[in-house]
Design an enzyme around this catalytic site. Structure first.
Site, mmCIF file in Angstrom:
data_model
loop_
_atom_site.group_PDB
_atom_site.id
_atom_site.type_symbol
_atom_site.label_atom_id
_atom_site.label_comp_id
_atom_site.label_asym_id
_atom_site.label_seq_id
_atom_site.Cartn_x
_atom_site.Cartn_y
_atom_site.Cartn_z
ATOM 1 N N LYS A 13 7.016 -26.700 16.089
ATOM 2 C CA LYS A 13 5.909 -26.027 16.785
ATOM 3 C C LYS A 13 5.749 -24.583 16.309
ATOM 4 O O LYS A 13 4.658 -24.141 16.007
ATOM 5 C CB LYS A 13 6.160 -25.997 18.315
ATOM 6 C CG LYS A 13 6.301 -27.346 18.969
ATOM 7 C CD LYS A 13 6.514 -27.200 20.474
ATOM 8 C CE LYS A 13 7.785 -26.478 20.864
ATOM 9 N NZ LYS A 13 9.034 -27.133 20.425
ATOM 10 N N ARG A 88 5.490 -26.169 29.518
ATOM 11 C CA ARG A 88 6.589 -27.109 29.314
ATOM 12 C C ARG A 88 6.814 -27.991 30.528
ATOM 13 O O ARG A 88 7.715 -28.838 30.515
ATOM 14 C CB ARG A 88 7.868 -26.314 29.042
ATOM 15 C CG ARG A 88 8.314 -26.291 27.599
ATOM 16 C CD ARG A 88 9.628 -25.555 27.540
ATOM 17 N NE ARG A 88 10.360 -25.775 26.338
ATOM 18 C CZ ARG A 88 10.295 -25.015 25.248
ATOM 19 N NH1 ARG A 88 9.463 -24.009 25.195
ATOM 20 N NH2 ARG A 88 11.063 -25.292 24.219
#
Ligand code: ADP
Ligand code: ADP
Ligand code: ZN
Length: 213
Positions: A13, A88
């Site tokens: 990422k 998240r």
């Protein structure tokens, strides 16, 4: 343009977010980098975040959301940003959504970088990070020009405390429990795009550019 990077710890990422940020002239916003900068500077926030990070657990939503909303309220985020490592959890995604909603805005792309768990553990042991500018390298796949030194800013590279094998395994299980549900969350909103993160990082970026246009 507002872009979210999804994917397991170590999926790439950060590597991709940096490239997107440079190419599309957007700020790269990484909650992990913000926490690590605070740990380095010994702030109260850093001390609190470290107790969770060292165990491979998530920092509580309330604290994380506050940090993130402060960051994206800054001037350089006016025209968009690449979020790396946030959201998240579903509650984090919901807060982001409702804050954007208030501004009449939305997430344009959620890019899921897919890498199987067995590749992740191998990748993480070779990761080296620059705590000054947030750049990451890999001792085999993406080595710096000069061993142990950041290409971008010349600082010394380190192995992160939470990249030990045991902690990585815990982070993966936290990922599957708490973060993976975001894939459906963004799919339901029609903004999910998936890329194969096992490819070479330059190829992954080509796939992302095709998506972003
Ligand atoms: P990785 O690059 O491996 O995905 P990050 O640098 O994004 O890791 O995050 C490192 C650690 O920082 C996480 O394991 C977690 O403890 C904490 N963290 C970062 N972002 C968040 C977030 N959005 N919510 C909760 N904790 C976070
Ligand atoms: P994340 O931000 O998702 O935790 P990183 O971008 O830090 O992941 O990448 C994790 C590790 O894998 C780093 O050492 C990085 O240099 C390396 N890496 C990133 N992308 C690739 C790739 N496509 N192939 C091989 N290694 C990669
Ligand atoms: Zn650096």
């Amino acid at each position: 343009m507002k872009i979210i990077m999804l994917g397991a710890p170590g999926a790439g990422k950060g590597t991709q977010a940096k490239m997107i940020a440079e190419t599309y002239k957007l700020p790269h916003v990484s909650t992990g980098d913000i926490f690590r900068a605070n740990i380095k500077n010994n702030t109260e926030l850093g001390k609190e975040a470290k107790t969770y990070m060292d165990k491979g657990e998530l920092v509580p939503d309330e604290l994380t959301v506050r940090i993130l909303l402060d960051r994206v309220a800054q001037d350089d985020c006016k025209n968009g940003y690449v979020l790396d490592g946030f959201p998240r959890t579903i509650p984090q995604a919901e807060v982001l959504d409702s804050e954007l909603d208030k501004l009449g805005e939305k997430v344009d792309f959620a890019i899921d970088v897919e890498v199987p768990d067995e590749n992740i553990v191998r990748r993480m042991s070779g990761r080296r990070a620059c705590l000054k500018c947030g750049a990451t390298y890999h001792i085999v796949h993406i080595p710096p020009k000069k061993e142990g030194i950041c290409d971008a800013c010349g600082s010394e590279l380190v192995q992160r405390d939470d990249d030990k094998e045991e902690t990585v395994k815990n982070r993966l299980s936290v990922y599957h429990q708490q973060t993976q549900p975001l894939i459906d969350f963004y799919d339901n909103k029609g903004v999910l795009k998936t890329v194969d993160g096992t490819k070479d990082s330059a190829e992954v970026f080509e796939d992302i550019k095709r998506i972003l246009g």
